[in-house]
Design an enzyme around this catalytic site. Structure first.
Site, PDB file in Angstrom:
ATOM      1  N   ASN A 184      -9.981  -0.521  -0.854  1.00  0.00           N
ATOM      2  CA  ASN A 184      -8.524  -0.352  -0.829  1.00  0.00           C
ATOM      3  C   ASN A 184      -7.943  -0.921  -2.122  1.00  0.00           C
ATOM      4  OD1 ASN A 184      -5.789  -0.444  -0.385  1.00  0.00           O
ATOM      5  ND2 ASN A 184      -5.908  -1.421   1.628  1.00  0.00           N
TER       6      ASN A 184
ATOM      7  N   CYS B 172       0.818  -1.229   0.000  1.00  0.00           N
ATOM      8  CA  CYS B 172       0.000   0.000   0.000  1.00  0.00           C
ATOM      9  C   CYS B 172       0.846   1.271   0.000  1.00  0.00           C
ATOM     10  CB  CYS B 172      -0.946  -0.006   1.190  1.00  0.00           C
ATOM     11  SG  CYS B 172      -2.154  -1.342   1.071  1.00  0.00           S
TER      12      CYS B 172
ATOM     13  N   HIS C 167      -3.833   7.155   2.378  1.00  0.00           N
ATOM     14  CA  HIS C 167      -4.108   5.831   1.818  1.00  0.00           C
ATOM     15  C   HIS C 167      -5.478   5.351   2.290  1.00  0.00           C
ATOM     16  CE1 HIS C 167      -3.872   1.743   0.608  1.00  0.00           C
ATOM     17  NE2 HIS C 167      -3.734   1.284   1.846  1.00  0.00           N
TER      18      HIS C 167
END
Ligand code: COA
Length: 329
Positions: free
Chosen positions: A286, A116, A256
């Site tokens: 995500n 990520c 994020h």
């Protein structure tokens, strides 16, 4: 001559058309729309269902969009970096494939895998080629086709992830706009909490690894949540402090998009009101390397030249970091 900074001068993005909603997931695993929404903020994700299409195919849309917006040809790109953990192939790099598909015949290219944090790592890396004067046009892609490595019988992970991403063009700036400061971190001792158990050189694919479902994402959500909250807030407040930024000075926090509660905690620690924290997690989930460039893509119309933007991320590895930049478009 004044110092060269690396500024974002164009943005592109792409998400597949097909949606996977919380109601769809209720039919696949023992979960509920209420549980997912309250624990994560996610309502739906996009899934790339077209047979034979992969991460590079999504990136091609985004890079072509930014080239068109900037009015330049693919042959003007010097370097293209693709952040991804779902490459088309183990090798060669997805970045090589993107360059071939868009006709970037003068570019060299490579992938960065930092889960990520991949886009932030790639942005930092690419910016150095601009700051050094070596390159004039560097494209940073952040894309993942997470549906390729998600187990849709595992409610711990399948509710979180989606497919998509975005790309930005970096060019030299001489007015002090662009990337100002960065803090990047990693701690490999966190690898056992969020990873893909098999498929690498440690455990090559076998019938047994497939039967044990070890080619899918494995996550200990609670532990990841704990580390993500602490570390993302830590680097974001650190970058404010060392650049003498108050909460009033920061125009936007682009965080994020892993979990709405992690983002809210970081914003709270930075003293930022929710209006300064754009989110699209409810629509995309995500997308791993894709979340930060998708935020640029969705919200760039709201940014003004000179706006102070803090980027923050946390991901598998563990990897995490924060970048402070001044918007240049
Ligand atoms: N639907 C319904 N119940 C679920 C569920 C789901 N999809 N997933 C887990 N549960 C259950 C658990 O089994 C547990 O039940 P129990 O108490 O009977 O054992 C309960 O809900 C609480 O689980 P827990 O794991 O404590 O939930 P949580 O509040 O930590 O939320 C995550 C789970 C995954 C949403 C959260 O931990 C998270 O967001 N972690 C970080 C994820 C992340 O950011 N990953 C990407 C890298 S940054």
């Amino acid at each position: 001559m004044s110092k060269i900074t690396a500024a974002i001068t164009a943005v592109g993005g792409y998400v597949p058309d097909d949606k996977l909603t919380n109601l769809d997931l209720e039919k696949l695993v023992d979960t509920s729309d209420e549980w997912i929404t309250s624990r994560t903020g996610i309502k739906e994700r996009r899934i790339l269902k077209v047979p034979g299409k992969a991460t590079s195919d999504m990136a091609v849309f985004a890079v072509n969009e930014l080239l068109q917006k900037r009015g330049i040809g693919a042959d003007e790109i010097d370097l293209l970096i693709c952040a991804t953990i779902t490459p088309d192939l183990i090798f060669p790099a997805t970045a090589n494939i993107i360059c071939d598909k868009i006709g970037a015949k003068n570019a060299w290219s490579y992938d960065i895998a930092a889960a990520c944090s991949g886009f932030l790592y790639a942005l930092e890396t690419g910016s150095k080629f601009i700051e050094s004067g070596k390159h004039k046009k560097v494209v940073i892609c952040g894309f993942d086709k997470m549906s390729a490595i998600i187990d849709y019988t595992d409610r711990n992970t399948c509710i979180i992830f989606g497919d998509g991403g975005g790309a930005v063009l970096l060019e030299p700036n001489y007015e002090g706009l662009g990337i100002i400061d960065s803090i990047l971190k990693s701690d490999g001792s966190g690898r056992e909490f969020l990873y893909q158990k098999a498929g690498g050189s440690l455990k090559p694919p076998t019938h047994e690894t497939i039967d044990a479902r070890e080619h899918y994402v494995y996550q200990e959500g609670k532990t990841v949540f704990k580390f993500a909250t602490t570390n993302m807030a830590d680097v974001s407040t650190q970058i404010m402090k060392r650049n003498n930024l108050t909460a009033e000075d920061v125009d936007w926090l682009l965080a994020h998009q892993a979990n709405m509660r992690i983002i809210n905690y970081t914003a709270e620690m930075m003293g930022l009101p929710t209006e300064k924290v754009p989110m699209n997690i409810q629509r995309y989930g995500n997308t791993t390397s894709g979340t930060l460039p998708l935020l640029f893509w969705d919200f760039e119309k709201q940014f003004k030249k000179g706006d102070d933007i803090v980027l923050a991320t946390f991901g598998g590895g563990f990897t995490w970091g924060s970048i402070y930049l001044k918007w240049a478009i």
